[in-house]
Design an enzyme around this catalytic site. Sequence first.
Site, PDB file in Angstrom:
ATOM      1  N   GLU A  58      21.084  36.765  21.043  1.00  0.00           N
ATOM      2  CA  GLU A  58      20.877  38.129  21.519  1.00  0.00           C
ATOM      3  C   GLU A  58      19.478  38.682  21.238  1.00  0.00           C
ATOM      4  OE1 GLU A  58      22.945  40.078  23.363  1.00  0.00           O
ATOM      5  OE2 GLU A  58      24.191  38.279  23.527  1.00  0.00           O
TER       6      GLU A  58
ATOM      7  N   SER B 279      50.389  23.636  54.041  1.00  0.00           N
ATOM      8  CA  SER B 279      50.673  24.179  55.375  1.00  0.00           C
ATOM      9  C   SER B 279      50.763  25.702  55.401  1.00  0.00           C
ATOM     10  CB  SER B 279      51.975  23.584  55.913  1.00  0.00           C
ATOM     11  OG  SER B 279      51.802  22.195  56.155  1.00  0.00           O
TER      12      SER B 279
END
Length: 664
Positions: free
Chosen positions: A92, A367
């Site tokens: 950080e 399908s």
Amino acid sequence: MSRKLSSKKAFSLWVALVLLAGVASGSLLGLYLGLSHDLPSIQKLENFQPSAVTRVFSADGQEIAEFFVEKRVPVPLDRIPAYLKDAVIATEDRRFYQHAGLDWRGILRAVCKDILSMRLKQGGSTITQQLAKILFLNPEKTLTRKLKEAILALQIERRYRKDEILALYLNQIYLGSGAYGVEAAANTYFGKHVWQLDLAECALIAGLPRAPNRYSPLLHPDRAMQRRAAVLKNLLHTGYITAEQYSAASAKPLQLAAEQNTGNRAPYFVSYLRPKLEKILGENLLYRGGLRVSTTLRADWQQAARSALESGLEVVDRRHPESREQVEGAIIVLDVHTGMIRAMVGGRSHDRSKFNRAVQAKRQPGSAFKPIIYAYALEHGYTQASRIWDAPISYPQKNGGRWQPQNYSGTYEGEITLRRALEISQNIVAIKLLERLGVNPVIDFAHRLGIKSNLQPNLSLALGTSEVSLLELVSAYQAFANGGIWIEPAGITAVVDSHNRPVWQNVPNSSAVLTQEAAYILTDMLRGVIKRGTGRAAARLPWPLAGKTGTTEANRDALFVGYSPQVAVGVWVGYDSSKSLGRGETGARAALPIWKKVMRAILPQTERRDFERPDTVILVQMDEKTGKRATQQCRDAVTAAFVKGTEPGEYCEEGSETSGGKFY
């Protein structure tokens, strides 16, 4: 004389510079005073506790969850592992111990990126600036807000020593899932105290502050592991750990704690909403603001869906006692006319697995994708009576081989109408239809129907080989049921504060993606799937219903997606490992029974009416085999919908066998 003039010019220039400096100083002082007069007190950092609980309610007014910050005793810096402190600094703010609250090099780099992207998105934030950001409840991203955070950061640096700042940061920073501070995060994700964390666990937590939702191990375990790897590399490159430590930590699998049962009635739904609410409201306001969140969920429908999934999956498990893995499943229920999510079940047990298979899982629809292709065909000149030759086909491949797809049944019908082909789910017809329509146009159409996942531009798309989420698929069917109007699925309707004042209101996102005529005709065809086709096990339900089965290669996935005029429901069944469900475990056998149980529970609570037929659509008796107008002599007569003027003109006992309807 010239010297006097030069002296006067020099004096004038000096006066001008002094005045300019004064104006600049005054302007800066005014800006500082203007920005700092309403800044929050930095003393709040020392005892920053939640002010109220945010409560989440179902559409019928039942409380389904609470969001709040757990009240935990802050952990002294000497109880926090060095691995975690080092990982946070390396990831950080590497110059944390060198700067005075603002990293000017980082700010300059961020400003340059903002200018290039024409957006205010690069923070360049130090640990101190992130700590200052905690003092603001709202998530505003403006230049004024950035300047205020910078002023607060300078004030924090003057008041506290560096180690005190780091301790405050580690105890207050938001780390996802309602966890503020590293002790809460250690308990939430790993079920242990922060001082019990090992190197790999420290690296994972250190990677969360930048984007807690994106890297959450509960929501996105793969991203969390990738982020952990990046943090470990940061530690290695900055010299905090050795190569041996790096290798050992990188090889450790992700081991999360089992979630405690908090009485949440819809845990997968709430987990789905949490990051959305954090994005809309900001973490501080959500967890500390005492808000009331109204959602779209119907608690009774949620319970019905959950019960149907549990009992249905147990039936599938009993058919395969040899399997060492429990079968999983998911259910989505959408309101057809609003797009509201009425129920969401993402798996058998949120306590055992937080992975939401209704949203996060990307699986092949099989399908169940075919109606999207048929819908596009109906928009482009095809009718139910149009015919395609159903026979074995072969396509050359780039590697020199050939692709030879087959029908699931292994049988071929020869000349067949689109209606019949969809009812019995013939693969060859869907492939040929996609080839004629064009793969890319169909993909664009699918995206307009809410399919956001990447669809591969090849003919196997007709077999549902591109992976999508269940929510995306049900969202597409919602448009079929809603007269061609797609509405983006929504889970939140409104947010109000503790004084019942509006904070946020949902504005539905909708678009017309299909004509009303095409949507109705497709629905008519999908009703045939239930009456006579692969979904006929649902034919006895006494409501107008349309739907489609889906089964993928080797029976890895089983689906049924269908709808009434009021609700669209999708069910997926499969193993997390993607192994085969077993022989015969199709969408009709594994998923459809669960769908039927859900429908039996919720349909009696909806308005009983038929699908709305447009005035431009007529119903005629059609011979399903030939696509011609049917007479009493036709054994395969069905009632079929057509746009006026496109219905077949010849009768089935007249002319040759191939002269009725369109033939492709």
